[in-house]
Design a protein around this motif. Structure first.
Motif, short mmCIF file in Angstrom:
data_model
loop_
_atom_site.label_atom_id
_atom_site.label_comp_id
_atom_site.label_asym_id
_atom_site.label_seq_id
_atom_site.Cartn_x
_atom_site.Cartn_y
_atom_site.Cartn_z
N PHE A 1 43.11 26.29 47.01
CA PHE A 1 42.49 27.05 45.92
C PHE A 1 43.44 27.29 44.74
CE2 PHE A 1 39.97 28.53 49.63
CZ PHE A 1 38.74 28.08 49.21
N ALA A 2 44.71 26.90 44.86
CA ALA A 2 45.70 27.24 43.84
C ALA A 2 45.35 26.64 42.48
CB ALA A 2 47.09 26.79 44.28
N ALA A 3 45.00 25.36 42.45
CA ALA A 3 44.69 24.70 41.18
C ALA A 3 43.43 25.28 40.55
CB ALA A 3 44.54 23.20 41.40
N GLN A 4 42.41 25.56 41.40
CA GLN A 4 41.16 26.11 40.87
C GLN A 4 41.37 27.51 40.29
OE1 GLN A 4 37.58 25.36 43.42
NE2 GLN A 4 39.13 24.61 44.86
N ALA A 5 42.19 28.31 40.96
CA ALA A 5 42.44 29.67 40.46
C ALA A 5 43.05 29.62 39.07
CB ALA A 5 43.35 30.42 41.43
N LEU A 6 44.04 28.77 38.88
CA LEU A 6 44.70 28.66 37.58
C LEU A 6 43.74 28.13 36.52
CD1 LEU A 6 47.38 29.00 36.06
CD2 LEU A 6 47.92 26.64 36.67
N ALA A 7 42.91 27.14 36.89
CA ALA A 7 41.99 26.55 35.93
C ALA A 7 40.90 27.53 35.51
CB ALA A 7 41.36 25.30 36.53
N SER B 1 34.19 27.84 49.69
CA SER B 1 34.22 27.50 48.26
C SER B 1 33.28 28.38 47.46
CB SER B 1 33.86 26.03 48.07
OG SER B 1 34.81 25.19 48.68
N ALA B 2 32.10 28.66 48.02
CA ALA B 2 31.14 29.50 47.29
C ALA B 2 31.69 30.91 47.07
CB ALA B 2 29.81 29.55 48.05
N PHE B 3 32.33 31.45 48.11
CA PHE B 3 32.92 32.79 47.99
C PHE B 3 34.02 32.79 46.94
CE2 PHE B 3 36.32 35.73 49.14
CZ PHE B 3 35.63 36.93 49.22
N PHE B 4 34.88 31.78 46.99
CA PHE B 4 35.99 31.71 46.04
C PHE B 4 35.48 31.59 44.60
CE2 PHE B 4 38.68 29.12 43.35
CZ PHE B 4 39.83 29.89 43.30
N LEU B 5 34.50 30.70 44.38
CA LEU B 5 33.99 30.50 43.02
C LEU B 5 33.33 31.76 42.48
CD1 LEU B 5 32.55 26.89 43.38
CD2 LEU B 5 34.60 27.59 42.11
N ARG B 6 32.63 32.49 43.34
CA ARG B 6 32.02 33.74 42.90
C ARG B 6 33.10 34.76 42.50
NH1 ARG B 6 29.31 34.62 47.13
NH2 ARG B 6 30.26 36.47 48.06
N ALA B 7 34.15 34.86 43.32
CA ALA B 7 35.24 35.79 43.01
C ALA B 7 35.99 35.36 41.75
CB ALA B 7 36.20 35.87 44.20
N ALA B 8 36.24 34.08 41.59
CA ALA B 8 36.97 33.58 40.43
C ALA B 8 36.19 33.81 39.15
CB ALA B 8 37.29 32.10 40.61
N ALA B 9 34.86 33.63 39.21
CA ALA B 9 34.03 33.86 38.02
C ALA B 9 34.08 35.33 37.61
CB ALA B 9 32.60 33.42 38.29
N LEU B 10 34.03 36.21 38.59
CA LEU B 10 34.11 37.65 38.29
C LEU B 10 35.48 38.00 37.72
CD1 LEU B 10 32.73 40.42 38.49
CD2 LEU B 10 33.65 40.62 40.81
N GLU C 1 35.76 36.81 34.12
CA GLU C 1 34.96 37.67 33.24
C GLU C 1 35.70 38.95 32.88
OE1 GLU C 1 31.01 40.42 33.88
OE2 GLU C 1 31.01 38.41 34.76
N ARG C 2 36.51 39.46 33.81
CA ARG C 2 37.24 40.72 33.59
C ARG C 2 38.68 40.51 33.12
NH1 ARG C 2 35.24 44.60 38.61
NH2 ARG C 2 33.00 44.40 38.20
N GLY C 3 39.05 39.26 32.90
CA GLY C 3 40.41 38.98 32.46
C GLY C 3 41.45 39.16 33.55
N CYS C 4 41.05 38.97 34.79
CA CYS C 4 41.96 39.17 35.93
C CYS C 4 42.26 37.84 36.62
CB CYS C 4 41.33 40.12 36.95
SG CYS C 4 40.94 41.76 36.31
N GLY C 5 43.17 37.88 37.56
CA GLY C 5 43.46 36.74 38.40
C GLY C 5 42.77 36.89 39.75
N VAL C 6 43.01 35.94 40.64
CA VAL C 6 42.41 35.95 41.98
C VAL C 6 43.49 36.17 43.02
CG1 VAL C 6 41.20 34.58 43.71
CG2 VAL C 6 40.50 34.45 41.32
N GLY C 7 43.20 37.05 43.97
CA GLY C 7 44.07 37.24 45.12
C GLY C 7 43.29 37.00 46.39
N LEU C 8 43.82 36.21 47.31
CA LEU C 8 43.22 35.98 48.62
C LEU C 8 44.08 36.65 49.67
CD1 LEU C 8 42.28 32.18 48.38
CD2 LEU C 8 40.84 34.16 47.90
#
Length: 427
Positions: A52-58, A9-18, A21-28
């Motif tokens: 992680f699907a719901a968190q990524a969208l949110a 979760s910590a890794f995902f939240l750090r990636a999602a925040a970045l 910030e850059r206007g991008c989405g998340v890919g795992l």
């Protein structure tokens, strides 16, 4: 962790925040070390990504992208997680994953895009590079921008090779002056003012060796929003144009959208009615290679001139120096055939990688000296396509707009078409 690798979760939240910030989405992305080709999701994979699907969208306002790397052959698979209801998400499988650079490799989802059956008409083609390469070529969606003297030859060759899906772009009309260098064109096509792209589509259907061949003929410029959107759906684009605005847009597609662009052209030098020389060039614009601007195929300062319609103004053109690149370059069929062959060779080298070589650089052939120049370095250090626009996708500016010449060409055909048809019936 417990026999597998987890995204914490910590890794995902750090990636999602970045990403946010850059206007991008998340890919795992995770790997299946012994896998080959397109990979399906097992239960553990499914639950991990779904968590992680719901968190990524949110957090990013973009759906989660899940990917798998097949360690056996380097193939990739991908899916986009779609919201099913308030609490549940489901993966929408992609049709393919395209990897660009020195070589173009595509992994296809065979459940959605099965490999077509090779026909007896393709036997010698398949013998040259094997069934696996043919399966890739046959499933590529190839766009050909410009169906004039070079583009028409490219279209014919691709259809005969077994490419299963072509999209063709051209707003121009067949005229009598085209007949000495436009393959398949007839005097009747010129009299009826047939769109060049319709002629190309007709020829492609006649030449096609694929069992389920599809071709779309678009009477549009790639610089118009509709043309651009259709081009962005292709796996590879052939640039058979001679104007700066179209190349400007194609350059963007190559680097912002990662769609390789096979480009080329012809230049003829004649004085006093005698041929002094000719040269033709071919190259691929793609990440890691020199872009069309850096290689000198167009000057971005000329794009506003074309957008203003000045390149269709005879008085403006006549005021340019005789050697100015914006003057229309006279061409002949023999040189068009050489340029088309050079572009097709670049395409096959990029996809089939003969002897393991997929990038031989940009080629410039000089007729008078029978010499070939090669450029193997990439873009200039400050190139905007390799820096600011690289990989932006839909976030990049489209560079599109109204194309006055295209609008006039279509309006002219629509206005004269019924009248010409009546006259020809009487004649």
């Amino acid at each position: 962790m417990h026999g597998t690798v987890d995204f914490t979760s910590a890794f995902f939240l750090r990636a999602a925040a970045l990403a946010a910030e850059r206007g991008c989405g998340v890919g795992l992305i995770h790997s299946h070390p012994e896998g080959n080709g397109w990979q399906s999701l097992n239960r553990v994979d499914y639950e991990a990504e779904a968590a992680f699907a719901a968190q990524a969208l949110a957090l990013t306002d973009q759906p989660l992208l899940g990917m798998t790397l097949a360690g056996g052959d380097g193939g990739h698979s991908a899916r986009i997680w779609q919201k099913r209801d308030a609490r549940h998400y489901r993966p929408l499988e992609a049709e393919s994953v395209r990897v660009v650079g020195e070589q173009l490799t595509v992994t296809f989802n065979s459940a959605l895009v099965p490999a077509p059956v090779a026909t007896s008409a393709q036997r010698r083609t398949v013998s040259a590079w094997g069934q696996l390469t043919q399966d890739t070529l046959a499933r590529l969606h190839v766009g050909v921008v410009g169906t004039g003297s070079v583009g028409m030859l490219v279209v014919d060759a691709l259809a005969r090779t077994g490419i299963g899906r072509l999209t063709l772009f051209d707003f121009d009309t067949v005229e009598t002056v085209n007949l000495d260098r436009l393959l398949h064109a007839t005097a009747r096509d010129a009299r009826e003012r047939r769109p060049k792209v319709d002629l190309a589509a007709r020829a492609a259907r006649s030449a096609a060796t694929a069992l389920r061949f599809r071709v779309a003929a678009l009477e549009t410029s790639i610089t118009e929003p509709g043309g651009f959107a259709a081009a962005a759906d292709c796996d590879v684009l052939f640039s058979c144009v001679d104007r700066p605005w179209a190349r400007h847009v194609l350059n963007l597609l190559a680097y912002a959208h990662f769609i390789p662009v096979v480009d080329g052209g012809v230049r003829v030098e004649a004085r006093g009615g005698r041929l002094q020389g000719a040269e033709w060039r071919a190259h691929v614009a793609a990440p890691g290679r020199a872009c069309l601007e850096c290689i000198g195929q167009y000057d971005p300062a000329d794009v506003p001139t074309e957008r203003a319609g000045l390149l269709e103004d005879p008085s403006y053109i006549s005021g340019l120096p005789t050697d100015h690149p914006l003057r229309r370059n006279e061409n002949v069929f023999i040189f068009s055939a050489a340029a088309a062959t050079a572009e097709l060779a670049q395409f096959i080298t990029m996809t089939a990688a003969p002897a393991g070589v997929s990038d031989t650089g940009a080629h410039l052939y000089h007729l008078a000296t029978a010499t070939l120049d090669r450029r193997e370095e990439g873009c200039n250090p400050e190139c905007p396509y390799e820096t600011r626009l690289y990989g932006l996708g839909d976030a990049a500016p489209a560079f599109t707009g109204r194309h006055l010449a295209a609008e006039r060409a279509r309006a002219s055909r629509n206005k004269l078409g019924p009248r010409l048809a009546r006259l020809l019936r009487c004649w």
